[in-house]
Design a protein around this motif. Structure first.
Motif, PDB file in Angstrom:
ATOM      1  N   SER A  53      -3.756 113.308  42.660  1.00  0.00           N
ATOM      2  CA  SER A  53      -3.272 112.565  43.964  1.00  0.00           C
ATOM      3  C   SER A  53      -1.619 112.741  43.940  1.00  0.00           C
ATOM      4  N   ASP A  54      -1.063 112.775  45.187  1.00  0.00           N
ATOM      5  CA  ASP A  54      -0.321 112.677  45.497  1.00  0.00           C
ATOM      6  C   ASP A  54       0.214 111.861  46.938  1.00  0.00           C
ATOM      7  N   ARG A  55       2.114 111.520  46.906  1.00  0.00           N
ATOM      8  CA  ARG A  55       2.522 110.541  48.268  1.00  0.00           C
ATOM      9  C   ARG A  55       2.109 111.254  49.295  1.00  0.00           C
ATOM     10  N   ASP A  56       2.389 112.553  49.398  1.00  0.00           N
ATOM     11  CA  ASP A  56       2.383 113.834  50.962  1.00  0.00           C
ATOM     12  C   ASP A  56       0.665 114.710  50.939  1.00  0.00           C
ATOM     13  N   ALA A  57       0.827 113.863  52.352  1.00  0.00           N
ATOM     14  CA  ALA A  57      -0.978 114.097  52.037  1.00  0.00           C
ATOM     15  C   ALA A  57      -1.071 115.508  52.894  1.00  0.00           C
ATOM     16  N   GLY A  58       0.510 116.703  53.388  1.00  0.00           N
ATOM     17  CA  GLY A  58       0.086 117.772  53.122  1.00  0.00           C
ATOM     18  C   GLY A  58       0.122 118.522  51.842  1.00  0.00           C
ATOM     19  N   ALA A  59       0.036 117.682  50.904  1.00  0.00           N
ATOM     20  CA  ALA A  59      -0.243 118.306  49.882  1.00  0.00           C
ATOM     21  C   ALA A  59      -1.288 118.142  49.772  1.00  0.00           C
ATOM     22  N   ILE A  60      -2.221 117.061  49.935  1.00  0.00           N
ATOM     23  CA  ILE A  60      -3.766 116.951  49.831  1.00  0.00           C
ATOM     24  C   ILE A  60      -4.233 118.142  50.017  1.00  0.00           C
ATOM     25  N   THR A  61      -3.993 118.628  51.420  1.00  0.00           N
ATOM     26  CA  THR A  61      -4.265 119.237  52.459  1.00  0.00           C
ATOM     27  C   THR A  61      -4.695 120.391  51.520  1.00  0.00           C
ATOM     28  N   MET A  62      -3.447 120.680  51.262  1.00  0.00           N
ATOM     29  CA  MET A  62      -3.140 122.108  50.468  1.00  0.00           C
ATOM     30  C   MET A  62      -3.921 122.450  49.702  1.00  0.00           C
ATOM     31  N   SER A  63      -3.662 121.313  48.760  1.00  0.00           N
ATOM     32  CA  SER A  63      -5.226 121.628  47.286  1.00  0.00           C
ATOM     33  C   SER A  63      -6.530 121.468  47.115  1.00  0.00           C
ATOM     34  N   GLN A  78      -4.643 111.130  48.887  1.00  0.00           N
ATOM     35  CA  GLN A  78      -3.127 110.790  48.792  1.00  0.00           C
ATOM     36  C   GLN A  78      -2.699 109.383  48.266  1.00  0.00           C
ATOM     37  N   ALA A  79      -1.896 109.071  47.765  1.00  0.00           N
ATOM     38  CA  ALA A  79      -1.426 107.754  46.967  1.00  0.00           C
ATOM     39  C   ALA A  79       0.014 107.926  46.302  1.00  0.00           C
ATOM     40  N   THR A  80       0.463 106.482  46.129  1.00  0.00           N
ATOM     41  CA  THR A  80       1.688 106.956  45.444  1.00  0.00           C
ATOM     42  C   THR A  80       1.436 106.624  44.179  1.00  0.00           C
ATOM     43  N   VAL A  81       2.386 106.897  43.318  1.00  0.00           N
ATOM     44  CA  VAL A  81       2.241 106.480  41.516  1.00  0.00           C
ATOM     45  C   VAL A  81       2.129 105.431  41.630  1.00  0.00           C
ATOM     46  N   SER A  82       2.110 104.363  41.734  1.00  0.00           N
ATOM     47  CA  SER A  82       2.184 102.981  41.766  1.00  0.00           C
ATOM     48  C   SER A  82       0.859 102.209  42.365  1.00  0.00           C
ATOM     49  N   ASP A  83       0.583 103.358  43.135  1.00  0.00           N
ATOM     50  CA  ASP A  83      -1.504 102.888  43.320  1.00  0.00           C
ATOM     51  C   ASP A  83      -2.454 103.812  42.030  1.00  0.00           C
ATOM     52  N   ILE A  84      -2.033 104.486  41.424  1.00  0.00           N
ATOM     53  CA  ILE A  84      -3.372 105.111  40.966  1.00  0.00           C
ATOM     54  C   ILE A  84      -3.471 104.833  39.543  1.00  0.00           C
ATOM     55  N   LEU A  85      -4.739 104.981  39.775  1.00  0.00           N
ATOM     56  CA  LEU A  85      -5.940 104.056  38.382  1.00  0.00           C
ATOM     57  C   LEU A  85      -6.621 104.989  38.109  1.00  0.00           C
ATOM     58  N   PRO A  86      -7.317 104.766  37.010  1.00  0.00           N
ATOM     59  CA  PRO A  86      -7.965 105.792  36.685  1.00  0.00           C
ATOM     60  C   PRO A  86      -8.970 105.832  37.040  1.00  0.00           C
ATOM     61  N   PRO A  87      -9.903 106.579  37.009  1.00  0.00           N
ATOM     62  CA  PRO A  87     -11.696 107.614  37.057  1.00  0.00           C
ATOM     63  C   PRO A  87     -12.464 106.606  36.578  1.00  0.00           C
ATOM     64  N   ALA A  88     -13.498 106.474  36.864  1.00  0.00           N
ATOM     65  CA  ALA A  88     -14.816 106.123  36.683  1.00  0.00           C
ATOM     66  C   ALA A  88     -14.906 106.724  35.789  1.00  0.00           C
ATOM     67  N   GLU A 129     -12.815 117.280  28.830  1.00  0.00           N
ATOM     68  CA  GLU A 129     -12.419 115.744  28.877  1.00  0.00           C
ATOM     69  C   GLU A 129     -11.710 116.149  30.633  1.00  0.00           C
ATOM     70  N   PRO A 130     -11.716 115.314  31.307  1.00  0.00           N
ATOM     71  CA  PRO A 130     -11.418 114.485  32.320  1.00  0.00           C
ATOM     72  C   PRO A 130      -9.341 114.698  32.814  1.00  0.00           C
ATOM     73  N   VAL A 131      -8.682 115.500  33.751  1.00  0.00           N
ATOM     74  CA  VAL A 131      -8.005 115.758  33.855  1.00  0.00           C
ATOM     75  C   VAL A 131      -6.976 114.935  35.395  1.00  0.00           C
ATOM     76  N   LEU A 132      -6.181 114.337  35.657  1.00  0.00           N
ATOM     77  CA  LEU A 132      -5.352 112.859  36.495  1.00  0.00           C
ATOM     78  C   LEU A 132      -3.806 114.153  36.648  1.00  0.00           C
ATOM     79  N   ASP A 133      -3.524 113.982  37.818  1.00  0.00           N
ATOM     80  CA  ASP A 133      -2.426 114.985  38.023  1.00  0.00           C
ATOM     81  C   ASP A 133      -1.520 113.944  38.801  1.00  0.00           C
ATOM     82  N   PRO A 134      -1.205 113.005  38.641  1.00  0.00           N
ATOM     83  CA  PRO A 134      -0.595 111.752  39.993  1.00  0.00           C
ATOM     84  C   PRO A 134       0.187 112.383  40.959  1.00  0.00           C
ATOM     85  N   MET A 135       0.621 113.850  40.304  1.00  0.00           N
ATOM     86  CA  MET A 135       2.067 114.409  42.057  1.00  0.00           C
ATOM     87  C   MET A 135       1.411 115.815  42.192  1.00  0.00           C
TER      88      MET A 135
END
Length: 371
Positions: free
Chosen positions: A252-262, A279-289, A189-195
């Motif tokens: 996803s993460d609100r911090d751009a540096g975290a996305i670069t690291m990941s 890069q996204a805040t928790v309030s902006d995340i949506l489930p992927p297709a 199954e897909p997995v999503l980590d918003p932080m």
């Protein structure tokens, strides 16, 4: 202790995760694993030791039990240690060190016990001793009973060998893999980590789905033992079970540096094709297709990052987002704070015992499928 002899093998993990590790060991085909306090035991030979280091995601280290005996005095400890067949285990050109833990025993001074065991080894074999050696002989003296082990892993096994960048308060890969398993994840199954931080959960999930061996990018202490067979080891490492996953994995993460690291860590792990980081805040995340799956995160908590009072709003926003947009998904949140978890308003299942993590005790709060 010859190359073909079977002995007890101990796979260590955090207290509270033994059953999850045992389930993984059993799934990987090891015979009759048994969950015990602090890990899992099984019986096997050196090929099983190598395979456990290469294959098992949830173990922090793999120990080969090489001797067990009663010891109430230091002289007795030294004499019994000399009876171990060190020449079949250690090379004379590779230095070693001894680490001892003592509990409820007449021998209570770990330093003195380590000196006696080291003396037994050097006098028996002539192998050099060094306080900085990578080869570690471990002794546990408990209730006047000594268990001698060789640490076959070297560096702790969460150090996969393909992750360089980490964020603050990272989740160890070994623990992340067992939390994924505890949430029912099996690669289907897909997995999503918003932080997502440095991407640990996402990368672990992708590796499981792609059937990549966790130890494929690193070396182990057992490669410097007298029992080591380089040709057999290379044949074991050469067996490929990799496949293209049917699903994708998101961070996803609100911090751009975290996305670069990941993204960099995913590339080194060889799972870039199966992972997406934005890069996204928790309030902006949506489930992927696509089909629903698992949302899992090592959420910030007051004793870890930030102030507890300020975090309540973040947890509430997370819960609201899950309830409104992630119907059909399951959620797993790791945190020390029960009050923060319940601030999400999510319908959590009963929680299990706390798990030691970074000097703290964390809980896994998980839901059933959100409706």
């Amino acid at each position: 202790m010859t190359k073909n002899r079977h002995f007890e093998i101990f796979l260590a993990t955090s207290p509270g995760l033994e059953d999850m590790l045992c389930a993984e060991v059993k799934l990987k085909g090891f015979r009759q694993p048994k969950a015990v306090p602090g890990g899992v035991t099984l019986r096997g030979g050196w090929p099983e030791v190598w395979r456990a280091n290469l294959w098992i995601r949830g173990a922090s280290r793999v120990l080969a039990r090489i001797g067990q005996f009663r010891a109430e005095y230091l002289n007795q400890l030294e004499v019994r240690a000399k009876e171990v067949s060190w020449g079949e285990l250690l090379r004379t050109d590779v230095p070693f060190r001894v680490e001892v833990s003592c509990s409820t025993s007449r021998i209570y001074h770990s330093g003195a016990a380590a000196e006696r065991i080291a003396k037994a080894i050097t006098e028996t074999l002539g192998v050099p001793r060094s306080e900085t050696a990578d080869i570690i002989v471990r002794a546990r003296i408990e209730n006047n009973f000594c268990t001698l082990s060789l640490d076959t892993s070297g560096d702790l096994l969460h150090r996969r060998g393909h992750k360089e960048a980490v964020n603050r308060a990272p989740m160890r890969e070994t623990m992340a893999s067992l939390f994924l398993r505890k949430c029912g994840y099996n690669g289907q199954e897909p997995v999503l980590d918003p932080m997502c931080g440095s991407g640990t959960f996402v990368i672990e999930a992708a590796e499981v789905a792609a059937r990549l061996n966790p130890g494929r990018s690193r070396h182990f202490a057992f490669e410097h033992f007298a029992t080591f067979d380089p040709e057999a080891w290379e044949q074991m490492r050469a067996v490929k079970s990799q496949r293209a996953p049917e699903f994708h994995f998101y961070g996803s993460d609100r911090d751009a540096g975290a996305i670069t690291m990941s993204r960099a860590n995913a590339e080194r792990a060889g799972v870039t094709a199966y992972t997406t980081f934005n890069q996204a805040t928790v309030s902006d995340i949506l489930p992927p297709a696509g089909p629903p799956g698992l949302v899992i995160l090592n959420a910030p908590y007051g004793t870890r990052i930030g102030d507890k009072k300020k975090l309540s709003a973040l947890y509430r926003a997370l819960g609201q987002r899950m309830l409104e947009h992630f119907k059909g998904w399951r959620v797993g949140i790791i945190t020390t704070e029960t009050s923060l978890a319940h601030a999400t308003g999510l319908p959590f299942l009963p929680t299990g015992a706390p798990i030691p993590h970074g000097g703290l005790k964390v809980f896994l709060f998980q839901t059933d499928i959100l409706k």
